[in-house]
Design an enzyme around this catalytic site. Sequence first.
Site, PDB file in Angstrom:
ATOM      1  N   ARG A   1     -19.587  31.551-104.070  1.00 11.25           N
ATOM      2  CA  ARG A   1     -20.785  32.378-104.251  1.00 11.25           C
ATOM      3  C   ARG A   1     -20.711  33.053-105.623  1.00 11.25           C
ATOM      4  O   ARG A   1     -19.754  33.775-105.912  1.00 11.25           O
ATOM      5  CB  ARG A   1     -20.859  33.453-103.154  1.00 11.25           C
ATOM      6  CG  ARG A   1     -21.976  34.444-103.343  1.00 11.25           C
ATOM      7  CD  ARG A   1     -22.033  35.443-102.179  1.00 11.25           C
ATOM      8  NE  ARG A   1     -23.167  36.341-102.311  1.00 11.25           N
ATOM      9  CZ  ARG A   1     -23.087  37.625-102.683  1.00 11.25           C
ATOM     10  NH1 ARG A   1     -21.919  38.167-102.947  1.00 11.25           N
ATOM     11  NH2 ARG A   1     -24.171  38.364-102.771  1.00 11.25           N
TER      12      ARG A   1
ATOM     13  N   HIS B   1     -28.019  39.723-109.067  1.00 11.17           N
ATOM     14  CA  HIS B   1     -26.930  40.632-108.698  1.00 11.17           C
ATOM     15  C   HIS B   1     -26.908  41.737-109.754  1.00 11.17           C
ATOM     16  O   HIS B   1     -25.927  41.927-110.470  1.00 11.17           O
ATOM     17  CB  HIS B   1     -25.613  39.862-108.625  1.00 11.17           C
ATOM     18  CG  HIS B   1     -24.512  40.538-107.850  1.00 11.17           C
ATOM     19  ND1 HIS B   1     -23.825  39.933-106.828  1.00 11.17           N
ATOM     20  CD2 HIS B   1     -23.965  41.771-107.953  1.00 11.17           C
ATOM     21  CE1 HIS B   1     -22.898  40.755-106.339  1.00 11.17           C
ATOM     22  NE2 HIS B   1     -22.968  41.888-107.015  1.00 11.17           N
TER      23      HIS B   1
ATOM     24  N   ASN C   1     -22.855  41.873 -96.444  1.00  6.53           N
ATOM     25  CA  ASN C   1     -21.747  42.463 -97.186  1.00  6.53           C
ATOM     26  C   ASN C   1     -21.281  43.684 -96.407  1.00  6.53           C
ATOM     27  O   ASN C   1     -22.077  44.565 -96.089  1.00  6.53           O
ATOM     28  CB  ASN C   1     -22.174  42.901 -98.594  1.00  6.53           C
ATOM     29  CG  ASN C   1     -22.456  41.709 -99.507  1.00  6.53           C
ATOM     30  OD1 ASN C   1     -22.338  40.553 -99.093  1.00  6.53           O
ATOM     31  ND2 ASN C   1     -22.837  41.991-100.727  1.00  6.53           N
TER      32      ASN C   1
ATOM     33  N   TYR D   1     -18.064  46.625 -96.151  1.00  4.76           N
ATOM     34  CA  TYR D   1     -16.821  47.214 -96.642  1.00  4.76           C
ATOM     35  C   TYR D   1     -16.310  48.358 -95.774  1.00  4.76           C
ATOM     36  O   TYR D   1     -15.123  48.495 -95.573  1.00  4.76           O
ATOM     37  CB  TYR D   1     -16.985  47.694 -98.091  1.00  4.76           C
ATOM     38  CG  TYR D   1     -17.118  46.543 -99.066  1.00  4.76           C
ATOM     39  CD1 TYR D   1     -15.986  45.902 -99.566  1.00  4.76           C
ATOM     40  CD2 TYR D   1     -18.366  46.061 -99.453  1.00  4.76           C
ATOM     41  CE1 TYR D   1     -16.096  44.816-100.439  1.00  4.76           C
ATOM     42  CE2 TYR D   1     -18.485  44.977-100.326  1.00  4.76           C
ATOM     43  CZ  TYR D   1     -17.345  44.361-100.814  1.00  4.76           C
ATOM     44  OH  TYR D   1     -17.446  43.287-101.652  1.00  4.76           O
TER      45      TYR D   1
ATOM     46  N   GLU E   1     -19.759  39.061 -98.594  1.00  7.61           N
ATOM     47  CA  GLU E   1     -18.746  39.841 -99.307  1.00  7.61           C
ATOM     48  C   GLU E   1     -17.955  40.675 -98.328  1.00  7.61           C
ATOM     49  O   GLU E   1     -18.518  41.341 -97.454  1.00  7.61           O
ATOM     50  CB  GLU E   1     -19.361  40.844-100.301  1.00  7.61           C
ATOM     51  CG  GLU E   1     -19.786  40.263-101.605  1.00  7.61           C
ATOM     52  CD  GLU E   1     -20.329  41.320-102.559  1.00  7.61           C
ATOM     53  OE1 GLU E   1     -19.850  42.474-102.514  1.00  7.61           O
ATOM     54  OE2 GLU E   1     -21.219  40.972-103.334  1.00  7.61           O
TER      55      GLU E   1
HETATM   56  C1  FCB Z   1     -20.544  45.271-103.681  1.00 10.13           C
HETATM   57  C2  FCB Z   1     -21.074  44.468-104.836  1.00 10.13           C
HETATM   58  C3  FCB Z   1     -20.031  43.674-105.577  1.00 10.13           C
HETATM   59  C4  FCB Z   1     -18.720  44.421-105.695  1.00 10.13           C
HETATM   60  C5  FCB Z   1     -18.298  44.974-104.355  1.00 10.13           C
HETATM   61  C6  FCB Z   1     -16.979  45.710-104.387  1.00 10.13           C
HETATM   62  O1  FCB Z   1     -21.374  46.362-103.447  1.00 10.13           O
HETATM   63  O2  FCB Z   1     -22.091  43.597-104.411  1.00 10.13           O
HETATM   64  O3  FCB Z   1     -20.568  43.314-106.818  1.00 10.13           O
HETATM   65  O4  FCB Z   1     -18.817  45.382-106.667  1.00 10.13           O
HETATM   66  O5  FCB Z   1     -19.286  45.833-103.862  1.00 10.13           O
END
Ligand code: FCB
Length: 471
Positions: free
Chosen positions: A91, A135, A309, A311, A375
Amino acid sequence: MPTTPPADRNAERGSEALSFPTDFVWGAATASYQIEGAVDEGGRSASIWDTFSHTPGMVVDGDTGDVACDHYHRYREDVALLADLGVSHYRFSLAWPRLQPEGRGALNEAGLDFYVRLVEALLERDITPWVTLYHWDLPQVLEDAGGWPARETAQRFADYSAAVHARLHDRVHAWTTLNEPWVAAFLGYAAGEHAPGVRDPAQALRAAHHLLLGHGLALEAMRAQDPGTSTFGITLNFSPVRSATEDEADVEAARRIDALQNRLFLDPLLRGRYAEDLLEDVADVTDGAHVQEGDLERIAQPLDFLGVNYYFPWTVRAGGRATAPSPWVGSEDVEFVDRGLPTTAMGWEIEPDGLRETLTRLSDEYAAPPLYVTENGAAFDEAPGPDGVVQDANRIAYLDGHFRAAHAARERGADVRGYFVWSLLDNFEWAFGFSRRFGLVHVDYPTQRRTPKASAGWYAQVTRRNGLPAA
Ligand code: FCB
């Protein structure tokens, strides 16, 4: 929001060997401004991130993406690293100012040529390109003309997308319109922590709508000319939002943040409307006149996949002091609670179950299209040892836990079809510059030497066995 009882969560942290379906996609992810460098080459114009990173005080240590990982020149080496990881998919994003320096009109052939060479190098190695059209590196000329708060930018994005798709759809079959419009709109135009550094809540809401509209217009334009070989989607960033206590005011605070973080994008895309409660929450900030008739139908076109995505989760409570500038438009006084859990070098809580919860919610509440984790990954501070290798046990543990969470979501019926680790390389982490390292591969910036970390070897085993060993 549905919550899982703690006992149930522990049960999912089991350490038995797990396997994924044979067609499960394992990949790695990057983004143009974070790795390419070569900002003045091949006819590329400036993006908002060039302007922002060159503005004193905006990025840690004054770092810029001028050189970054020099991927523009070293892409062959980077494709070889992908092959070593055993990933089937890569990606990456296209730099709009490289492809259409004026933000409109004919494509810049030199810019296109770079991506053709990259795609060819991937295909030679049997790696499927998974392209993101945006992006965050908006051509500066379009920001000067009003940026995302201007409706015209949505049309510019659709034209750019259609022009690129026309030239690459014979070789690229997975098209993502936007990466994380939440970040582009609210960190870019409300908090001012990201390019273009604007701090205006009303502009941020306009930007969010026009990003969604741009997505819809781009889908329409690309689908109209596609021979039926492409799939189209969008990538959103999700954080489940928990209330610090059962107190009504805290539960209400969690509802407000969930609306801004998650539902502001999900509802238009998957239900064709903005939620009533969200509209009430932001009524003092906007009259909503920028939402025109027909916009929501455009935005809600069918998606072939949804990129997720993830985290970290948020925990919130009511009654904080309003902090300005804030990305939490209309809810600036909500307080974010530190639960004292272990964190990554970003200060982000490590909580794999938030991924399971997110994927399950998308499946249960939104009947979402096929899901891909586009992500997930972690920054840690480990330095190379005497042999030059980074022993990043923390990153391995982080990924192992999150892969298990995705597996658990699948077991519960969520249609999760793939997983892209962020990131292939250490790179320019936006406002944190080069101070945060997310890579499976270490980059020594002065020499541009790439050295796979221990996590790269571990991930290569995961992709090859298509699963996880017992931990
Ligand atoms: C996300 C982004 C990516 C990277 C990660 C850690 O928000 O999409 O570009 O910075 O965080």
